[in-house]
Design a protein around this motif. Sequence first.
Motif, mmCIF file in Angstrom:
data_model
loop_
_atom_site.group_PDB
_atom_site.id
_atom_site.type_symbol
_atom_site.label_atom_id
_atom_site.label_comp_id
_atom_site.label_asym_id
_atom_site.label_seq_id
_atom_site.Cartn_x
_atom_site.Cartn_y
_atom_site.Cartn_z
ATOM 1 N N PRO A 395 0.636 -1.144 0.007
ATOM 2 C CA PRO A 395 -0.105 0.150 -0.207
ATOM 3 C C PRO A 395 1.069 1.190 -0.121
ATOM 4 O O PRO A 395 1.638 1.110 0.506
ATOM 5 C CB PRO A 395 -0.719 -0.040 1.236
ATOM 6 N N VAL A 396 0.435 2.026 -0.931
ATOM 7 C CA VAL A 396 1.477 3.445 -0.993
ATOM 8 C C VAL A 396 0.616 4.522 -0.485
ATOM 9 O O VAL A 396 -0.491 4.872 -0.259
ATOM 10 C CB VAL A 396 1.248 3.954 -2.275
ATOM 11 N N GLU A 397 1.409 5.118 0.422
ATOM 12 C CA GLU A 397 1.221 6.600 1.545
ATOM 13 C C GLU A 397 2.221 7.596 0.991
ATOM 14 O O GLU A 397 3.387 7.073 1.405
ATOM 15 C CB GLU A 397 0.961 6.169 2.837
ATOM 16 N N GLY A 398 1.935 8.422 0.405
ATOM 17 C CA GLY A 398 2.861 9.310 -0.042
ATOM 18 C C GLY A 398 2.624 10.626 -0.818
ATOM 19 O O GLY A 398 1.296 10.933 -0.390
ATOM 20 N N LYS A 534 8.703 4.223 -12.767
ATOM 21 C CA LYS A 534 10.112 3.963 -13.170
ATOM 22 C C LYS A 534 11.006 4.650 -11.904
ATOM 23 O O LYS A 534 10.626 5.741 -11.535
ATOM 24 C CB LYS A 534 10.168 4.858 -14.402
ATOM 25 N N ARG A 535 12.058 3.906 -11.762
ATOM 26 C CA ARG A 535 13.107 4.337 -10.993
ATOM 27 C C ARG A 535 14.429 4.270 -11.392
ATOM 28 O O ARG A 535 14.866 3.427 -12.121
ATOM 29 C CB ARG A 535 12.884 3.425 -9.521
ATOM 30 N N TYR A 536 15.335 5.048 -11.139
ATOM 31 C CA TYR A 536 16.441 5.106 -11.767
ATOM 32 C C TYR A 536 17.545 4.214 -10.975
ATOM 33 O O TYR A 536 17.507 4.110 -9.653
ATOM 34 C CB TYR A 536 17.113 6.594 -11.570
ATOM 35 N N ASN A 563 24.129 9.313 -0.058
ATOM 36 C CA ASN A 563 24.226 10.744 -0.607
ATOM 37 C C ASN A 563 23.836 10.521 -2.121
ATOM 38 O O ASN A 563 23.281 11.587 -2.677
ATOM 39 C CB ASN A 563 25.755 11.315 -0.466
ATOM 40 N N ARG A 564 24.430 9.669 -2.868
ATOM 41 C CA ARG A 564 23.866 9.590 -4.305
ATOM 42 C C ARG A 564 22.493 9.388 -4.572
ATOM 43 O O ARG A 564 21.518 9.849 -5.416
ATOM 44 C CB ARG A 564 24.644 8.366 -4.984
ATOM 45 N N HIS A 565 21.881 8.563 -3.564
ATOM 46 C CA HIS A 565 20.499 8.392 -3.818
ATOM 47 C C HIS A 565 19.736 9.628 -3.385
ATOM 48 O O HIS A 565 18.687 10.157 -4.091
ATOM 49 C CB HIS A 565 19.791 7.337 -2.774
ATOM 50 N N MET A 566 20.175 10.477 -2.233
ATOM 51 C CA MET A 566 19.649 11.806 -2.094
ATOM 52 C C MET A 566 19.689 12.769 -3.117
ATOM 53 O O MET A 566 18.789 13.590 -3.273
ATOM 54 C CB MET A 566 20.245 12.173 -0.787
ATOM 55 N N ARG A 567 20.670 12.571 -3.946
ATOM 56 C CA ARG A 567 20.767 13.536 -4.875
ATOM 57 C C ARG A 567 20.103 13.366 -6.462
ATOM 58 O O ARG A 567 20.076 14.407 -6.965
ATOM 59 C CB ARG A 567 22.138 14.060 -5.073
ATOM 60 N N MET A 568 19.576 12.231 -6.508
ATOM 61 C CA MET A 568 19.087 11.877 -7.470
ATOM 62 C C MET A 568 17.447 12.171 -7.379
ATOM 63 O O MET A 568 16.548 11.509 -7.177
ATOM 64 C CB MET A 568 19.220 10.346 -7.667
ATOM 65 N N LEU A 569 17.266 13.725 -7.638
ATOM 66 C CA LEU A 569 15.978 14.228 -7.398
ATOM 67 C C LEU A 569 15.685 14.683 -8.724
ATOM 68 O O LEU A 569 14.376 14.624 -9.240
ATOM 69 C CB LEU A 569 15.934 15.333 -6.295
ATOM 70 N N LYS A 570 16.206 15.749 -9.324
ATOM 71 C CA LYS A 570 15.844 16.815 -10.530
ATOM 72 C C LYS A 570 15.696 15.892 -11.366
ATOM 73 O O LYS A 570 14.475 16.282 -12.177
ATOM 74 C CB LYS A 570 17.097 17.722 -10.446
ATOM 75 N N PRO A 571 16.357 14.959 -11.906
ATOM 76 C CA PRO A 571 16.106 14.045 -13.180
ATOM 77 C C PRO A 571 14.547 13.477 -13.074
ATOM 78 O O PRO A 571 14.013 13.651 -14.290
ATOM 79 C CB PRO A 571 17.083 12.925 -13.106
ATOM 80 N N TYR A 572 14.136 13.354 -12.118
ATOM 81 C CA TYR A 572 12.737 12.669 -11.968
ATOM 82 C C TYR A 572 11.744 13.892 -12.799
ATOM 83 O O TYR A 572 10.796 13.799 -13.300
ATOM 84 C CB TYR A 572 12.204 12.197 -10.851
ATOM 85 N N ASP A 613 9.070 11.253 5.062
ATOM 86 C CA ASP A 613 9.440 11.667 6.535
ATOM 87 C C ASP A 613 10.372 10.645 6.926
ATOM 88 O O ASP A 613 10.721 10.422 8.102
ATOM 89 C CB ASP A 613 8.222 11.577 7.299
ATOM 90 N N MET A 614 10.819 9.750 6.218
ATOM 91 C CA MET A 614 11.946 8.770 6.544
ATOM 92 C C MET A 614 13.419 9.171 6.225
ATOM 93 O O MET A 614 13.533 10.209 5.520
ATOM 94 C CB MET A 614 11.633 7.275 6.021
ATOM 95 N N SER A 615 14.407 8.356 6.656
ATOM 96 C CA SER A 615 15.548 8.827 6.254
ATOM 97 C C SER A 615 15.993 8.567 5.018
ATOM 98 O O SER A 615 17.013 9.059 4.437
ATOM 99 C CB SER A 615 16.518 7.903 7.129
ATOM 100 N N MET A 616 15.133 7.750 4.223
ATOM 101 C CA MET A 616 15.565 7.514 2.786
ATOM 102 C C MET A 616 14.374 7.428 1.927
ATOM 103 O O MET A 616 13.809 6.576 1.384
ATOM 104 C CB MET A 616 16.252 6.014 2.509
ATOM 105 N N PRO A 617 13.834 8.812 1.663
ATOM 106 C CA PRO A 617 12.646 8.877 0.665
ATOM 107 C C PRO A 617 12.958 8.285 -0.550
ATOM 108 O O PRO A 617 14.261 8.003 -1.014
ATOM 109 C CB PRO A 617 12.510 10.325 0.565
ATOM 110 N N THR A 618 11.929 7.781 -1.407
ATOM 111 C CA THR A 618 11.984 7.144 -2.717
ATOM 112 C C THR A 618 11.130 7.981 -3.692
ATOM 113 O O THR A 618 9.971 8.156 -3.153
ATOM 114 C CB THR A 618 11.756 5.730 -2.704
ATOM 115 N N LEU A 619 11.747 8.197 -4.907
ATOM 116 C CA LEU A 619 11.020 8.934 -5.963
ATOM 117 C C LEU A 619 10.678 7.885 -7.227
ATOM 118 O O LEU A 619 11.531 6.819 -7.242
ATOM 119 C CB LEU A 619 11.801 10.178 -6.382
#
Length: 893
Positions: A395-398, A534-536, A563-572, A613-619
Amino acid sequence: LVCPTTSPAWPVGGAAPAMEPSFDEGGPTKSGEFSRTATAQTAAKEGFKYGSAWLYNWGPPIACAVLLPLLLNVFGGEQHPGSALLPAVYMASWKFRVQMYSHFYLMPLLCLLVYVLEVFFSSVSPETSDDWAANVGWQMLPMVAILSHYLLVVIASDVRNSKGAAIDDWCQSVSDFLDRKCYQEMTWSPILYAKPERILLSMASVFKIIVAIVQIVLAAALLGAPQDLVKCHPEGQEAQGGWKAYAWTMYGVLCAQDTLYHAAVYLSGNFGGKKAAIRRSFAEPALQPTYWEWYFIASYYPTQSIWLPITVECLRSIPVALARMRDKQEVYVSNALWIIDVSAGLFMLFSDITGYCDFPHNVVYRQLSLGFVWAVGIAEAWWRKRKMWGRADRPVEGRLYFPVGHHEIDCQHRKWMGGRPLPEQSGPIDLGGCACGKCKGYFFAEGELELEREESKLDFADPTLQTWVTYKRKTTMPGAWVRIDVSKKAGIRLSPKPMGTALEGQFRVIHPLVDHGRCLRRWGDFNGRLFAAKRYKKDPEGGWDLEDIEALETEAEIRTMSNRHMRMLKPYFQDCLMSEKAAEFGRAFNEIENLSVRKVEIMRACIMELDHDMSMPTLYLVERFLEDDAPFQKFNNNDYVPGNYSRINTPNMLSLFSYFKSDRTLLMCDVQGKKTKFTDMQFHSSDELDDYDDLGDDEEDDGHEMRDWMHSDGGFVMMKRVLVGLYKQDALQALARKVWPEQTALLEEEVQSWLQEPEFSKEIKALEKAAKMYSVYFSALNPVMQTGSIKGAAFIDREAELTAMMQAQSWGNTFDGGNTFDDDNKSGSRRDSSGTILGRTMDAMAGAGKGAGNTLDWFIRGKGRNSKVTPLDAMAALGEDNPDWSGAQRGTL
């Protein structure tokens, strides 16, 4: 690095060093002994997996091939050992499609074998079994049909080679006449229009329609309505002579139809002129001859009971032929008629077993065998769909982000926004109610959406370098956005594991997403319930892998990858805006009047953020999943494609239109999708970039600043290369001259001027050497070979066949530094470069950043694809002579 084959370099029984790699089950243990238990378990798992796959692939056809003769010959009374071979042959004709039809000339030997078994080992023999010579000659009749078929196709191929220009001119004149009547004068229906390469095929389809109608009408006029439909009474045998003639007429009709359409394909230039390809062309799904199936019916006991399969086959040929004229797939009428076929076959089977009626076994075998192929196709499609989308159970909550504005993009408003103007400043908005749980809406004005992530770095004040400090990083997203917060009650479910596809992208993976509550349909105007999230898996700018953090061990590795995961934002968000820009071009393209290509549909997208709201959000980039039965294909490229290899005008026309529509500032390319539903397009701009392949550095001060809604831009050089390829497509240019005469004439002048540039001309000539790899793939994207109704769809995976066709080429023998197609590589595969020193160098450099590959790519293109590249050449290209390389990159090399 090459893993050593000897024992680990630590004492036997001692502890391994902290940084040594750990081994999986079945590998060396600390004592150096081989783990037999783990190996046995692995072997058992592999054996079970292989056995399950074998049973899945072979169980249904073997069961059908064995059970049908068993039921009829054991419980039905009469013995027909020859006809008992037919179910196995029918199954093999689909399971071994290429092998069977490549050796189609051996079919008369099968007919002879069936005859011998029927005569010598059957309780009932054919009527003229006393005349051995006549019957042997009769069984060789398929040889006449096959030789005639093959001979006519050979003649068509030779005529194409010698008279191809005259045929094309005649087809062009007919197409121009239809274009004038259908689109300019608008006196005829557009359905009658046909492109030049489809004129002969349309004529063959019209012939098929006319013959099918005549066949039904003549049968009713000459034979009348069947009096004994199921052959239950002796007096029904009186009509056997007429129905026998009807069966042989059907056999001749099918021979003529298959042969004529096959020849029309060659005359139209849809195949190459090589005779060696003719035999293999019999295996194409749209060309597989079906008249051999009817031969066995006409040869043994034709009765009134064959009126139903023949009538259904004639009726089915009409919508299929109409679909072929429009390069479409006919699935509705054909499926309904297949249901009738299967139902009739089941009735015949049970009637024969129970003794209620007596039917020719050949008719029963054909009905149920081919109906079984169709039924298995439906069942397999249903099972694959259920298996794939059943995994979406999380289930998705986001948060959902929808683009609503950008100063360079016309973002079409969603339906729910009608009559509800957006505020001028960022803040909460009224959604007007939410039918999918509790929802909250927020509006972010252009340039005001910021995502905050927590990153970490070493504290260099600590001399031991064991301390990490955290800090906040904010990333501003381009464009204006609406964010909708959804709860688990919204009914959105995501699969934690990505789906396996035949054409997997290099940079992204796809997770199945199911919208049970129609929430995405409500807020995004998306049709359907199935979506692709789709996820990078690799950074499109730097090229590094985004590994699973749980698989890492050391703190440094975990924090670096985090850090790499955190910075992968703008391409989405940039991908989402690029889809909006593509949709803008698609809407304008569909508004063109009297355009003799189809309307297009561009997939729009949104962003889904989980665990914010977690330490590792996902896009995730979410867009509607294309459920069409057609294979997912790439229709053009984001680089140069030699002319006349693409056979489909619509996507290339769309690319050319984007160039004209944007006043020659943008070119939309890399069009891919299913039929006329396109997704994931890329853009090149007319900007002069310092390094047209350095797609990631949009922050350099000395270069042109890339548009903020694009995360990749090949610049003017790449734009020119794509446009030259489009210009060299004759059919596309002929169509463009009619629709946009002035712009097309100006493009011709531009291309001619570009080709006068020495460096650019040299580059194009070097790329021409790679024409073969494009021709193999694009020639397979022929809509002629994918139209109609394919009975053997259960055993035909066109996506897998296209991929295999690509991988079968020996492109790894030489290497030109790039992918077969683009970075996302949706419709191709990365060429095997491990066979060359240069290829191994590139594999070793994969983690050194994208600039390495680009420099090497440029270097090899300059030398030519087939040139010999020595290690010294590679060092010169990648090493210290390259000013773009940093010391770390040289050290990696």
